[in-house]
Design a protein around this motif. Sequence first.
Motif, mmCIF file in Angstrom:
data_model
loop_
_atom_site.group_PDB
_atom_site.id
_atom_site.type_symbol
_atom_site.label_atom_id
_atom_site.label_comp_id
_atom_site.label_asym_id
_atom_site.label_seq_id
_atom_site.Cartn_x
_atom_site.Cartn_y
_atom_site.Cartn_z
ATOM 1 N N GLY A 1 0.813 -1.220 0.000
ATOM 2 C CA GLY A 1 0.000 0.000 0.000
ATOM 3 C C GLY A 1 0.840 1.261 0.000
ATOM 4 O O GLY A 1 0.503 2.259 -0.633
ATOM 5 N N THR B 1 2.811 2.002 -3.651
ATOM 6 C CA THR B 1 2.098 2.546 -4.805
ATOM 7 C C THR B 1 2.128 4.072 -4.844
ATOM 8 O O THR B 1 2.491 4.645 -5.874
ATOM 9 C CB THR B 1 0.658 1.995 -4.842
ATOM 10 O OG1 THR B 1 0.724 0.564 -4.807
ATOM 11 C CG2 THR B 1 -0.059 2.434 -6.089
ATOM 12 N N PRO B 2 1.790 4.781 -3.760
ATOM 13 C CA PRO B 2 1.915 6.246 -3.814
ATOM 14 C C PRO B 2 3.365 6.694 -4.017
ATOM 15 O O PRO B 2 3.622 7.671 -4.724
ATOM 16 C CB PRO B 2 1.399 6.721 -2.455
ATOM 17 C CG PRO B 2 0.613 5.598 -1.908
ATOM 18 C CD PRO B 2 1.164 4.351 -2.515
ATOM 19 N N LYS C 1 4.138 6.309 -7.613
ATOM 20 C CA LYS C 1 3.458 7.377 -8.371
ATOM 21 C C LYS C 1 4.300 8.656 -8.343
ATOM 22 O O LYS C 1 4.423 9.348 -9.361
ATOM 23 C CB LYS C 1 2.069 7.617 -7.771
ATOM 24 C CG LYS C 1 1.264 8.715 -8.398
ATOM 25 C CD LYS C 1 0.619 8.276 -9.666
ATOM 26 C CE LYS C 1 -0.300 9.385 -10.177
ATOM 27 N NZ LYS C 1 -0.585 9.251 -11.559
ATOM 28 N N LEU D 1 -0.231 3.546 -13.351
ATOM 29 C CA LEU D 1 -0.035 4.633 -12.386
ATOM 30 C C LEU D 1 0.340 5.938 -13.075
ATOM 31 O O LEU D 1 -0.041 7.019 -12.621
ATOM 32 C CB LEU D 1 1.047 4.270 -11.374
ATOM 33 C CG LEU D 1 0.678 3.290 -10.283
ATOM 34 C CD1 LEU D 1 1.902 2.921 -9.463
ATOM 35 C CD2 LEU D 1 -0.400 3.851 -9.391
ATOM 36 N N ALA E 1 -4.176 9.077 -8.297
ATOM 37 C CA ALA E 1 -3.872 8.195 -7.169
ATOM 38 C C ALA E 1 -5.137 7.502 -6.664
ATOM 39 O O ALA E 1 -5.111 6.322 -6.308
ATOM 40 C CB ALA E 1 -3.208 8.990 -6.054
ATOM 41 N N ALA E 2 -6.261 8.225 -6.621
ATOM 42 C CA ALA E 2 -7.516 7.634 -6.133
ATOM 43 C C ALA E 2 -7.991 6.515 -7.054
ATOM 44 O O ALA E 2 -8.389 5.444 -6.588
ATOM 45 C CB ALA E 2 -8.589 8.710 -6.023
ATOM 46 N N SER F 1 -6.154 4.743 -9.108
ATOM 47 C CA SER F 1 -5.200 3.646 -8.982
ATOM 48 C C SER F 1 -5.483 2.815 -7.740
ATOM 49 O O SER F 1 -5.439 1.584 -7.780
ATOM 50 C CB SER F 1 -3.778 4.182 -8.908
ATOM 51 O OG SER F 1 -3.448 4.870 -10.086
ATOM 52 N N SER F 2 -5.778 3.474 -6.636
ATOM 53 C CA SER F 2 -6.057 2.773 -5.391
ATOM 54 C C SER F 2 -7.286 1.876 -5.521
ATOM 55 O O SER F 2 -7.279 0.723 -5.083
ATOM 56 C CB SER F 2 -6.261 3.781 -4.268
ATOM 57 O OG SER F 2 -6.613 3.135 -3.078
ATOM 58 N N LEU G 1 -6.448 -1.124 -7.664
ATOM 59 C CA LEU G 1 -5.617 -2.098 -6.958
ATOM 60 C C LEU G 1 -6.445 -2.920 -5.974
ATOM 61 O O LEU G 1 -6.143 -4.089 -5.724
ATOM 62 C CB LEU G 1 -4.461 -1.403 -6.244
ATOM 63 C CG LEU G 1 -3.333 -0.960 -7.184
ATOM 64 C CD1 LEU G 1 -2.348 -0.074 -6.439
ATOM 65 C CD2 LEU G 1 -2.631 -2.160 -7.781
ATOM 66 N N ASN G 2 -7.500 -2.344 -5.404
ATOM 67 C CA ASN G 2 -8.407 -3.133 -4.566
ATOM 68 C C ASN G 2 -9.113 -4.191 -5.399
ATOM 69 O O ASN G 2 -9.325 -5.313 -4.946
ATOM 70 C CB ASN G 2 -9.447 -2.241 -3.892
ATOM 71 C CG ASN G 2 -8.907 -1.557 -2.670
ATOM 72 O OD1 ASN G 2 -8.073 -2.102 -1.977
ATOM 73 N ND2 ASN G 2 -9.375 -0.357 -2.412
#
Length: 146
Positions: free
Chosen positions: A16, A19-20, A23, A87, A92-93, A95-96, A99-100
């Motif tokens: 978790g 990933t940011p 980015k 990415l 970012a939102a 992508s998140s 990824l879920n």
Amino acid sequence: MHKGILAALAAAVLFGGSTPFAKLLLGGIDPWLLAGILYLGSGFGLTAIRLAIRGERSRLSSREWPWLAGAILSGGVAGPVLLMYGLSGTSAATSSLLLNAEGVMTAGLAWVVFKENADRRIVLGMFAIVAGACVLAWPTGSVEPS
């Protein structure tokens, strides 16, 4: 707490957080290069752990080698490169949330294709992930007038 649970939580936190961080790095690094650097670092880290913690060695049968090769090519080569390209082109939102969905899709694939066990808690957990993603993706209604 059980060692397996701690390892799973640590892996989730590290993934978790990576990933940011990835980015941020994508602004100045090519996605192919960044994917290679991240997975090279992962390989070094796992090698260090393997050397520090001696365990029982696994033996693969000749029927399992093609599956291992496929996992390496898809999860260790194509996956990281595609993740970095994704990415670089999304927020970012977004992508998140995507990824879920990866975890849910992986579990679904394991259940359907490989006949993995799926008890009630796991299925409810997957539904909770999907429900959370739906709530976060739901339009807020705050649209600016044209």
